[in-house]
Motif scaffolding. Sequence first.
Motif, PDB file in Angstrom:
ATOM      1  N   THR A  77      35.258  32.630 148.730  1.00  0.00           N
ATOM      2  CA  THR A  77      34.597  31.804 148.025  1.00  0.00           C
ATOM      3  C   THR A  77      32.958  31.890 148.087  1.00  0.00           C
ATOM      4  O   THR A  77      32.585  30.843 147.553  1.00  0.00           O
ATOM      5  CB  THR A  77      35.307  30.357 148.168  1.00  0.00           C
ATOM      6  OG1 THR A  77      34.940  29.861 149.568  1.00  0.00           O
ATOM      7  CG2 THR A  77      36.536  30.265 147.910  1.00  0.00           C
ATOM      8  N   TYR A  80      30.570  30.686 145.149  1.00  0.00           N
ATOM      9  CA  TYR A  80      31.375  30.270 144.212  1.00  0.00           C
ATOM     10  C   TYR A  80      30.729  28.792 143.709  1.00  0.00           C
ATOM     11  O   TYR A  80      30.134  28.180 144.656  1.00  0.00           O
ATOM     12  CB  TYR A  80      32.914  30.190 144.297  1.00  0.00           C
ATOM     13  CG  TYR A  80      33.576  29.370 143.388  1.00  0.00           C
ATOM     14  CD1 TYR A  80      34.258  30.226 142.395  1.00  0.00           C
ATOM     15  CD2 TYR A  80      34.152  28.063 143.248  1.00  0.00           C
ATOM     16  CE1 TYR A  80      35.023  29.633 141.279  1.00  0.00           C
ATOM     17  CE2 TYR A  80      34.962  27.562 142.339  1.00  0.00           C
ATOM     18  CZ  TYR A  80      35.194  28.314 141.544  1.00  0.00           C
ATOM     19  OH  TYR A  80      36.139  27.581 140.453  1.00  0.00           O
ATOM     20  N   PRO A  81      30.415  28.356 142.483  1.00  0.00           N
ATOM     21  CA  PRO A  81      30.972  29.079 141.198  1.00  0.00           C
ATOM     22  C   PRO A  81      30.065  30.001 140.705  1.00  0.00           C
ATOM     23  O   PRO A  81      30.443  30.615 139.295  1.00  0.00           O
ATOM     24  CB  PRO A  81      31.308  27.794 140.309  1.00  0.00           C
ATOM     25  CG  PRO A  81      30.166  27.036 140.733  1.00  0.00           C
ATOM     26  CD  PRO A  81      29.804  26.927 142.222  1.00  0.00           C
ATOM     27  N   ARG A  85      35.893  33.591 142.080  1.00  0.00           N
ATOM     28  CA  ARG A  85      36.385  33.826 143.285  1.00  0.00           C
ATOM     29  C   ARG A  85      36.536  35.309 143.684  1.00  0.00           C
ATOM     30  O   ARG A  85      37.035  36.031 142.892  1.00  0.00           O
ATOM     31  CB  ARG A  85      37.712  33.210 143.095  1.00  0.00           C
ATOM     32  CG  ARG A  85      38.769  32.825 144.672  1.00  0.00           C
ATOM     33  CD  ARG A  85      39.988  32.270 144.276  1.00  0.00           C
ATOM     34  NE  ARG A  85      40.878  32.396 145.377  1.00  0.00           N
ATOM     35  CZ  ARG A  85      40.507  31.739 146.681  1.00  0.00           C
ATOM     36  NH1 ARG A  85      39.748  30.845 146.741  1.00  0.00           N
ATOM     37  NH2 ARG A  85      41.445  31.798 147.691  1.00  0.00           N
TER      38      ARG A  85
END
Length: 252
Positions: A77, A80-81, A85
Amino acid sequence: MTVQNADRDSIRHGKITEKPLRERPSFPTWAIKLTMAITGLLFALFVLGHMVGNLKLFMPATDGVPALDSYGEFLRTIGYPLFPREGFLWIIRIVLLVAIVLHFYGAFALHGRSKRSRGKFKRTNLMGGLQSSAARYMLVTGVILLLFIIFHLLDLTIGAGVASASFEAGAVHNNMLATFAPERWWVTLIYVIANLALFLHLTHGIYLAVSDLGWLGKRGHAIMVILAYWLPAIVVIGNIILPLSITFGLVS
């Protein structure tokens, strides 16, 4: 230096031949050495970080989640965002794959050029001690490490072929316990042998990389001892402790 296929007519009449000793290579040697130095140091930093992350195996779980699984989720992660992912993780993988290709191309290219230049003459034990042994087997240890990388990916990343029957994607902690289980002692042996090859490869590789990048000044010897000997030793000891601890039942 002896010139092969020299123009003997010119030599007989006292003329100097203008034929080059060898063809100009498509990539200059200095550029290949620079590429190998940069990619080699990149790998050294990666294996150091990889070892530190895997040592979370010995840390306690948080809310029932093993520390190693939390670390694995963190890697998936990163960014992220902003990145999807596993997006940043794939960027790292692609960079490492390109670096491996460039590193191996450079290794075989330089080996071939060196062999052609030396001809039948061999240079041995010029550096002395461990560095001479490591230098002599750089290609061998490099091939061993390439085969080990493939094995490692199949074993603990992809979960195919040599992986344990209970492999589960994302379950890093349990996958590690399963692959180094006592009945799979041969996997532990492979990891130990590969890490010994890693030590030899790193100790000479870091030495060459720092030297080729021009970082060896008058005071550079002490730093070189730390980089070329202690850093590979720490990485290899950390990597070997992990499978041995599981195989001998010290971690469960």
